[in-house]
Motif scaffolding. Sequence first.
Motif, PDB file in Angstrom:
ATOM      1  N   GLY A  44      43.122  47.982  26.012  1.00  0.00           N
ATOM      2  CA  GLY A  44      43.977  48.646  26.645  1.00  0.00           C
ATOM      3  C   GLY A  44      43.257  49.275  27.786  1.00  0.00           C
ATOM      4  O   GLY A  44      43.919  49.914  28.477  1.00  0.00           O
ATOM      5  N   MET A  45      41.792  48.712  28.003  1.00  0.00           N
ATOM      6  CA  MET A  45      41.209  49.451  29.194  1.00  0.00           C
ATOM      7  C   MET A  45      41.274  48.409  30.134  1.00  0.00           C
ATOM      8  O   MET A  45      40.908  48.665  31.356  1.00  0.00           O
ATOM      9  N   ARG A  46      41.916  47.183  30.051  1.00  0.00           N
ATOM     10  CA  ARG A  46      41.672  46.086  31.083  1.00  0.00           C
ATOM     11  C   ARG A  46      42.645  46.607  32.354  1.00  0.00           C
ATOM     12  O   ARG A  46      43.746  47.196  32.143  1.00  0.00           O
ATOM     13  N   MET A  47      42.322  46.162  33.533  1.00  0.00           N
ATOM     14  CA  MET A  47      43.344  46.223  34.658  1.00  0.00           C
ATOM     15  C   MET A  47      43.280  45.131  35.257  1.00  0.00           C
ATOM     16  O   MET A  47      42.370  44.588  35.831  1.00  0.00           O
ATOM     17  N   ALA A  50      46.207  43.598  40.650  1.00  0.00           N
ATOM     18  CA  ALA A  50      47.205  44.584  41.358  1.00  0.00           C
ATOM     19  C   ALA A  50      47.161  45.978  40.989  1.00  0.00           C
ATOM     20  O   ALA A  50      47.232  46.914  41.891  1.00  0.00           O
ATOM     21  N   ALA A  51      46.929  46.242  39.756  1.00  0.00           N
ATOM     22  CA  ALA A  51      46.850  47.505  39.147  1.00  0.00           C
ATOM     23  C   ALA A  51      45.694  48.217  39.796  1.00  0.00           C
ATOM     24  O   ALA A  51      45.583  49.320  40.285  1.00  0.00           O
ATOM     25  N   ALA A  52      44.643  47.495  40.040  1.00  0.00           N
ATOM     26  CA  ALA A  52      43.273  47.934  40.789  1.00  0.00           C
ATOM     27  C   ALA A  52      43.525  48.277  42.175  1.00  0.00           C
ATOM     28  O   ALA A  52      42.963  49.273  42.656  1.00  0.00           O
ATOM     29  N   GLN A  53      44.319  47.485  42.838  1.00  0.00           N
ATOM     30  CA  GLN A  53      44.405  47.718  44.370  1.00  0.00           C
ATOM     31  C   GLN A  53      45.210  48.856  44.260  1.00  0.00           C
ATOM     32  O   GLN A  53      45.305  49.642  45.172  1.00  0.00           O
ATOM     33  N   ALA A  54      46.447  48.970  43.656  1.00  0.00           N
ATOM     34  CA  ALA A  54      47.308  50.208  43.654  1.00  0.00           C
ATOM     35  C   ALA A  54      46.626  51.602  43.431  1.00  0.00           C
ATOM     36  O   ALA A  54      46.569  52.554  44.089  1.00  0.00           O
TER      37      ALA A  54
END
Length: 70
Positions: A44-47, A50-54
């Motif tokens: 559940g902690m993975r990113m 695209a989510a990291a850039q956002a």
Amino acid sequence: MLNAAEASMDAAAEDDAERSRNRAKLYAPPKGQQRRVQRGRPSGMRMDRAAAQAMAARVAAEDARMGAGP
């Protein structure tokens, strides 16, 4: 109840080494119930990228708004 067991085991022990071994056995988790160590991060902690850039864009916008920019 655990204190009584520990006290009787301590009284029967011949030396400090035996007392520490008895205490380790008394407080050890039951066999088969040992705690498993997870390696890495929980799923559940993975990113993804695209989510990291956002998130980086949101942090940069908040920094600019607060006046803490470079």
